[in-house]
Scaffold this active site. Structure first.
Site, PDB file in Angstrom:
ATOM      1  N   ASN A 111       1.029  -1.118   0.023  1.00  0.00           N
ATOM      2  CA  ASN A 111       0.074   0.082   0.579  1.00  0.00           C
ATOM      3  C   ASN A 111       0.945   0.885   0.305  1.00  0.00           C
ATOM      4  OD1 ASN A 111      -2.313   1.270  -0.133  1.00  0.00           O
ATOM      5  ND2 ASN A 111      -1.678   2.061   2.566  1.00  0.00           N
ATOM      6  N   HIS A 113       0.818   5.461   1.414  1.00  0.00           N
ATOM      7  CA  HIS A 113       0.065   6.194   2.550  1.00  0.00           C
ATOM      8  C   HIS A 113       0.749   7.171   1.976  1.00  0.00           C
ATOM      9  CE1 HIS A 113      -2.449   7.321   5.342  1.00  0.00           C
ATOM     10  NE2 HIS A 113      -1.160   7.598   6.398  1.00  0.00           N
ATOM     11  N   SER A 140       4.856   7.391   2.179  1.00  0.00           N
ATOM     12  CA  SER A 140       5.374   5.770   2.869  1.00  0.00           C
ATOM     13  C   SER A 140       4.395   4.716   1.918  1.00  0.00           C
ATOM     14  CB  SER A 140       4.904   4.973   3.850  1.00  0.00           C
ATOM     15  OG  SER A 140       5.238   6.222   5.081  1.00  0.00           O
ATOM     16  N   ASP A 149      -2.327   0.665   7.889  1.00  0.00           N
ATOM     17  CA  ASP A 149      -1.480   1.545   7.638  1.00  0.00           C
ATOM     18  C   ASP A 149      -0.429   1.382   9.664  1.00  0.00           C
ATOM     19  OD1 ASP A 149      -2.574   3.197   6.074  1.00  0.00           O
ATOM     20  OD2 ASP A 149      -3.478   4.293   7.332  1.00  0.00           O
TER      21      ASP A 149
HETATM   22  C1  GAR Z   1      -2.545   8.372  -2.807  1.00  0.00           C
HETATM   23  O1  GAR Z   1      -1.917   9.844  -2.087  1.00  0.00           O
HETATM   24  C2  GAR Z   1      -2.319   7.354  -2.231  1.00  0.00           C
HETATM   25  O2  GAR Z   1      -1.164   8.315  -1.248  1.00  0.00           O
HETATM   26  C3  GAR Z   1      -3.259   7.461  -1.167  1.00  0.00           C
HETATM   27  O3  GAR Z   1      -4.890   8.502  -2.210  1.00  0.00           O
HETATM   28  C4  GAR Z   1      -3.778   8.765  -3.182  1.00  0.00           C
HETATM   29  C5  GAR Z   1      -4.386   8.177  -4.224  1.00  0.00           C
HETATM   30  O4  GAR Z   1      -4.204   8.969  -5.564  1.00  0.00           O
HETATM   31  N1  GAR Z   1      -3.512   6.903  -0.731  1.00  0.00           N
HETATM   32  C6  GAR Z   1      -4.112   7.164   1.010  1.00  0.00           C
HETATM   33  O5  GAR Z   1      -4.678   7.419   1.700  1.00  0.00           O
HETATM   34  C7  GAR Z   1      -4.507   5.392   1.438  1.00  0.00           C
HETATM   35  N2  GAR Z   1      -4.569   5.173   2.642  1.00  0.00           N
HETATM   36  P1  GAR Z   1      -4.390   8.292  -6.794  1.00  0.00           P
HETATM   37  O6  GAR Z   1      -5.349   7.539  -6.338  1.00  0.00           O
HETATM   38  O7  GAR Z   1      -4.218   9.261  -7.794  1.00  0.00           O
HETATM   39  O8  GAR Z   1      -3.031   7.023  -6.993  1.00  0.00           O
END
Ligand code: GAR
Length: 227
Positions: A111, A113, A140, A149
């Protein structure tokens, strides 16, 4: 000799820019992976269109169509396993996953984060970082464990929090790093260089800094000095 490509399934819920970064590097020959499938739990995720544009036929498994989380996750596992992936990549997948699913993919689900875990787990990390007054933020990549997480860190990228930053500006700064470190973590996995030992990740058999393998953010070194 180049390692043979590994099969990857990517799970998304939204925009899909991290998915895109991985697809682009795979297509560009920088990543020894084949993206076998993209699965979204939201039918209107903009990332679905990106996946189609990349020639993939994405699947939608809408959690709202299932009577329970267990039933949803059962369907998810069934769909993922059709592709027999070596690695499952959560790329902005915004459902908390239950123990049976997480254990099913133990050591082969990652994942990303948007914070320097263990700081700021959960949602709205950029707003919370700004409100807290900390001067450093980042992203991360970690293996997924049942603790949300909380899984072993593979790599982190740090960025500064600058005076006048808005949530959006900070999010963009972090996202740029996400697009750099997620493919990197996937590549390390594909090259067989990652191991989990006593709850920590080793790269090439070694453990690097306390909280994962910290990668310098490209835009971070504002003084021009080596850090
Ligand atoms: C990213 O910033 C990722 O780190 C976050 O969602 C966004 C997705 O963007 N993930 C989380 O918050 C998970 N807990 P994307 O769809 O453009 O890759």
């Amino acid at each position: 000799m180049n390692p043979p490509p590994i099969r990857v399934v990517i799970l998304i819920s939204g925009r899909g820019s991290n998915m895109q970064a991985i697809i682009d590097q795979a297509r560009g020959g920088q990543l020894p992976v084949t993206v076998e499938a993209v699965i979204s739990n939201t039918p209107d995720a903009p990332g679905l269109e990106r996946a189609r544009e990349a020639g993939l036929r994405p699947h939608i498994i809408d959690d709202r169509d299932y009577p329970s989380r267990a039933a949803f996750e059962h369907a998810l596992i069934e769909q993922i396993d059709r592709y027999a992936p070596h690695l499952v990549v959560l790329a902005g997948f915004m459902r908390i996953l239950g123990k049976p699913l997480v254990n099913h993919y133990a050591g082969r689900m990652m994942n990303i984060h948007p914070s320097l875990l263990p700081a700021f787990p959960g949602l709205n990390t950029h707003a919370r970082v700004l409100a807290s007054g900390v001067k450093e933020h980042g992203a991360s990549v970690h293996f997924v464990t049942p603790e949300v997480d909380g899984g072993p860190l593979i790599v982190q990228a740090r960025v500064p929090v600058l005076d006048g930053d808005t949530e959006q500006v900070l999010a963009e700064r972090v996202l740029k790093e996400e697009h750099r470190i997620y493919p990197l973590a996937v590549r390390w996995f594909a090259e067989g260089r990652l191991q989990i030992k006593n709850g920590a990740v080793l790269l090439d058999g070694e453990r690097r800094p306390e909280q994962g393998l910290v990668e310098q953010g490209a835009g971070q070194n504002r003084t021009g000095t080596a850090q």
